[in-house]
Design an enzyme around this catalytic site. Structure first.
Site, PDB file in Angstrom:
ATOM      1  CE1 TYR A 157       1.557  -3.435  -7.211  1.00 54.70           C
ATOM      2  CE2 TYR A 157       3.686  -3.524  -8.300  1.00 54.70           C
ATOM      3  CZ  TYR A 157       2.437  -2.949  -8.155  1.00 54.70           C
ATOM      4  OH  TYR A 157       2.057  -1.908  -8.968  1.00 54.70           O
ATOM      5  CE  LYS A 164       1.880   0.090 -11.649  1.00 56.98           C
ATOM      6  NZ  LYS A 164       0.980   0.969 -12.430  1.00 56.98           N
TER       7      LYS A 164
HETATM    8  P1  NAD Z   1      -8.183   2.884  -9.070  1.00 54.00           P
HETATM    9  O1  NAD Z   1      -8.841   1.563  -8.906  1.00 54.00           O
HETATM   10  O2  NAD Z   1      -8.903   4.062  -8.574  1.00 54.00           O
HETATM   11  O3  NAD Z   1      -7.776   3.111 -10.584  1.00 54.00           O
HETATM   12  C1  NAD Z   1      -7.405   2.064 -11.449  1.00 54.00           C
HETATM   13  C2  NAD Z   1      -8.058   2.356 -12.771  1.00 54.00           C
HETATM   14  O4  NAD Z   1      -7.647   1.439 -13.772  1.00 54.00           O
HETATM   15  C3  NAD Z   1      -9.603   2.302 -12.703  1.00 54.00           C
HETATM   16  O5  NAD Z   1     -10.138   3.544 -13.068  1.00 54.00           O
HETATM   17  C4  NAD Z   1      -9.940   1.221 -13.721  1.00 54.00           C
HETATM   18  O6  NAD Z   1     -11.140   1.506 -14.397  1.00 54.00           O
HETATM   19  C5  NAD Z   1      -8.737   1.322 -14.645  1.00 54.00           C
HETATM   20  N1  NAD Z   1      -8.605   0.141 -15.520  1.00 54.00           N
HETATM   21  C6  NAD Z   1      -8.316  -1.140 -15.192  1.00 54.00           C
HETATM   22  N2  NAD Z   1      -8.353  -1.918 -16.295  1.00 54.00           N
HETATM   23  C7  NAD Z   1      -8.658  -1.112 -17.340  1.00 54.00           C
HETATM   24  C8  NAD Z   1      -8.853  -1.318 -18.728  1.00 54.00           C
HETATM   25  N3  NAD Z   1      -8.766  -2.542 -19.284  1.00 54.00           N
HETATM   26  N4  NAD Z   1      -9.159  -0.251 -19.505  1.00 54.00           N
HETATM   27  C9  NAD Z   1      -9.274   0.983 -18.963  1.00 54.00           C
HETATM   28  N5  NAD Z   1      -9.102   1.244 -17.663  1.00 54.00           N
HETATM   29  C10 NAD Z   1      -8.793   0.192 -16.864  1.00 54.00           C
HETATM   30  O7  NAD Z   1      -6.753   2.738  -8.341  1.00 54.00           O
HETATM   31  P2  NAD Z   1      -5.481   3.720  -8.268  1.00 54.00           P
HETATM   32  O8  NAD Z   1      -4.728   3.242  -7.096  1.00 54.00           O
HETATM   33  O9  NAD Z   1      -5.904   5.123  -8.361  1.00 54.00           O
HETATM   34  O10 NAD Z   1      -4.654   3.293  -9.561  1.00 54.00           O
HETATM   35  C11 NAD Z   1      -4.204   4.202 -10.551  1.00 54.00           C
HETATM   36  C12 NAD Z   1      -2.755   3.935 -10.930  1.00 54.00           C
HETATM   37  O11 NAD Z   1      -1.921   4.234  -9.817  1.00 54.00           O
HETATM   38  C13 NAD Z   1      -2.451   2.493 -11.313  1.00 54.00           C
HETATM   39  O12 NAD Z   1      -1.549   2.491 -12.395  1.00 54.00           O
HETATM   40  C14 NAD Z   1      -1.752   1.961 -10.091  1.00 54.00           C
HETATM   41  O13 NAD Z   1      -0.886   0.909 -10.402  1.00 54.00           O
HETATM   42  C15 NAD Z   1      -1.000   3.196  -9.656  1.00 54.00           C
HETATM   43  N6  NAD Z   1      -0.499   3.197  -8.287  1.00 54.00           N
HETATM   44  C16 NAD Z   1      -1.340   2.944  -7.246  1.00 54.00           C
HETATM   45  C17 NAD Z   1      -0.851   2.973  -5.952  1.00 54.00           C
HETATM   46  C18 NAD Z   1      -1.751   2.654  -4.774  1.00 54.00           C
HETATM   47  O14 NAD Z   1      -1.231   2.259  -3.730  1.00 54.00           O
HETATM   48  N7  NAD Z   1      -3.050   2.834  -4.873  1.00 54.00           N
HETATM   49  C19 NAD Z   1       0.513   3.261  -5.719  1.00 54.00           C
HETATM   50  C20 NAD Z   1       1.336   3.524  -6.812  1.00 54.00           C
HETATM   51  C21 NAD Z   1       0.816   3.484  -8.089  1.00 54.00           C
HETATM   52  O1  0WE Z   2      -0.519  -0.958  -8.664  1.00 52.52           O
HETATM   53  C1  0WE Z   2      -1.152  -1.220  -7.666  1.00 52.52           C
HETATM   54  C2  0WE Z   2      -2.380  -2.110  -7.735  1.00 52.52           C
HETATM   55  C3  0WE Z   2      -2.849  -2.355  -9.127  1.00 52.52           C
HETATM   56  C4  0WE Z   2      -3.860  -3.462  -9.251  1.00 52.52           C
HETATM   57  C5  0WE Z   2      -4.864  -3.704  -8.317  1.00 52.52           C
HETATM   58  C6  0WE Z   2      -5.766  -4.745  -8.519  1.00 52.52           C
HETATM   59  C7  0WE Z   2      -6.839  -5.096  -7.510  1.00 52.52           C
HETATM   60  C8  0WE Z   2      -8.029  -5.766  -8.171  1.00 52.52           C
HETATM   61  C9  0WE Z   2      -3.774  -4.282 -10.347  1.00 52.52           C
HETATM   62  N1  0WE Z   2      -4.634  -5.291 -10.558  1.00 52.52           N
HETATM   63  C10 0WE Z   2      -5.641  -5.529  -9.673  1.00 52.52           C
HETATM   64  N2  0WE Z   2      -6.496  -6.571  -9.921  1.00 52.52           N
HETATM   65  C11 0WE Z   2      -7.620  -6.775  -9.201  1.00 52.52           C
HETATM   66  O2  0WE Z   2      -8.348  -7.752  -9.431  1.00 52.52           O
HETATM   67  N3  0WE Z   2      -0.707  -0.715  -6.464  1.00 52.52           N
HETATM   68  C12 0WE Z   2       0.561  -0.022  -6.431  1.00 52.52           C
HETATM   69  C13 0WE Z   2      -1.410  -0.919  -5.176  1.00 52.52           C
HETATM   70  C14 0WE Z   2      -0.907  -2.183  -4.572  1.00 52.52           C
HETATM   71  O3  0WE Z   2      -1.420  -3.366  -4.926  1.00 52.52           O
HETATM   72  C15 0WE Z   2      -0.717  -4.338  -4.237  1.00 52.52           C
HETATM   73  C16 0WE Z   2       0.255  -3.733  -3.426  1.00 52.52           C
HETATM   74  C17 0WE Z   2       0.146  -2.333  -3.644  1.00 52.52           C
HETATM   75  C18 0WE Z   2       0.990  -1.273  -3.021  1.00 52.52           C
HETATM   76  C19 0WE Z   2      -0.843  -5.717  -4.273  1.00 52.52           C
HETATM   77  C20 0WE Z   2      -0.012  -6.495  -3.480  1.00 52.52           C
HETATM   78  C21 0WE Z   2       0.949  -5.899  -2.676  1.00 52.52           C
HETATM   79  C22 0WE Z   2       1.095  -4.518  -2.628  1.00 52.52           C
END
Ligand code: NAD
Ligand code: 0WE
Length: 263
Positions: A157, A164
């Site tokens: 991560y 975060k």
């Molecule tokens: P997702 O890929 O569906 O959403 C990520 C979004 O970020 C996309 O819609 C993308 O267009 C947007 N984005 C990235 N760069 C951008 C930019 N420069 N301008 C505007 N938009 C931009 O994935 P998700 O998992 O739904 O992520 C949403 C949020 O939830 C993130 O903040 C992520 O860190 C958080 N989150 C995800 C998880 C997980 O495990 N998936 C867990 C906890 C928190």
């Molecule tokens: O916040 C996240 C992921 C956000 C994210 C994902 C990507 C994938 C594509 C940010 N930047 C990028 N850049 C890319 O090019 N999460 C909470 C999901 C997540 O991502 C991980 C996790 C978990 C959980 C990455 C490594 C280890 C655990």
């Protein structure tokens, strides 16, 4: 009547039906909110219009959060249809892929660090700043999405954990800054969910499996569960809650050891 009826809420971060933002929009729509959406780039435009239509919205704006002009234009656009705004939901995060794989100290770069912090943390206060006028004088609410990597280290991560941590501090400072004007600011720290942002993350399947096995509820959470908590936090039911990080993770963060069974 839903508990968000009469609320107008802007949602950033819909990229697919699996997006956490989609789970949030669905719950908010169900509870009677009027919604508006943004999309990051042309590739996502048609898709986001289609989703917006499903949730009875035709308010859709381009917004790459690295672009101040686009951020300003979102609120100019909103102001021409809405005379006020009750909420902003920020589901945006990004770090360059090569920073999310390997040893933290070895893979972290100045550039990656700055990008991760700009897109994943600064953008939240940038939106609050640009939306401040439209939200003034309402019982408004700002919400963002965090992850446990803000508080604890875990493999891969990496710099996203620092971003975060910054985002969670941002929540507290924004809550203090905007509270006197009636606006609440909170985050949900969600457990891991398979979304687009998880595609291509090395060993994400293993992480999901381990997480489910070590969580008090013995399973991972869903975007519907995050959506319900988000709808609550942006509603007047949560009128006493600000500056808070609410864990929607099945209890994972509360244990030192979830299970001694093999995960
Ligand atoms: P997702 O890929 O569906 O959403 C990520 C979004 O970020 C996309 O819609 C993308 O267009 C947007 N984005 C990235 N760069 C951008 C930019 N420069 N301008 C505007 N938009 C931009 O994935 P998700 O998992 O739904 O992520 C949403 C949020 O939830 C993130 O903040 C992520 O860190 C958080 N989150 C995800 C998880 C997980 O495990 N998936 C867990 C906890 C928190
Ligand atoms: O916040 C996240 C992921 C956000 C994210 C994902 C990507 C994938 C594509 C940010 N930047 C990028 N850049 C890319 O090019 N999460 C909470 C999901 C997540 O991502 C991980 C996790 C978990 C959980 C990455 C490594 C280890 C655990």
């Amino acid at each position: 009547m839903g508990f968000l009826s009469g609320k107008r809420i802007l949602v950033l971060g819909v990229a697919s039906k699996l997006s956490i933002a989609s789970g949030i929009a669905a719950a908010m729509h169900r509870e009677g909110a009027e919604l508006a959406f943004t999309y990051q780039n042309e590739k996502l435009k048609d898709r986001v219009y289609k989703f917006a239509n499903d949730w009875c919205s035709n308010l859709v704006f381009p917004c790459d959060v690295t672009d101040d002009q686009q951020i300003a234009e979102v609120f100019e656009g909103l102001a021409s249809s809405w005379d006020c705004l009750d909420g902003i939901v920020h589901c945006v995060a990004y770090a360059p892929a090569h920073e999310l794989e390997g040893n933290y100290v070895d893979v972290t770069t100045r550039d990656g660090f700055l990008t991760a912090h700009e897109i994943s943390s600064y953008s939240f206060v940038a939106l609050a700043k640009a939306g401040k006028k439209l939200m003034a004088g309402r019982n408004g609410s700002l919400l963002t999405l965090s992850y446990l990597g803000a508080m604890r280290s875990l493999p891969n991560y990496n710099v996203m954990g620092l971003a975060k941590a910054s985002l969670e501090a941002n929540v507290r400072f924004m809550a203090s800054s905007l509270g006197p004007g009636g606006t609440r600011v909170n985050a949900i720290s969600a457990g891991p969910i398979k979304t687009l942002a998880a595609v291509g993350i090395k060993s994400f399947r293993k992480l999901l499996q381990y997480n489910a096995g070590q969580t008090p509820l013995r399973r991972n959470v869903t975007i519907e569960e995050v959506g319900n908590a988000a709808a609550f936090l942006c509603s007047d039911l949560a009128s006493g809650i600000s500056g808070e990080i609410l864990y929607v993770d099945g209890g994972f963060n509360t244990t030192a050891m979830g299970s001694l069974e093999q995960s």
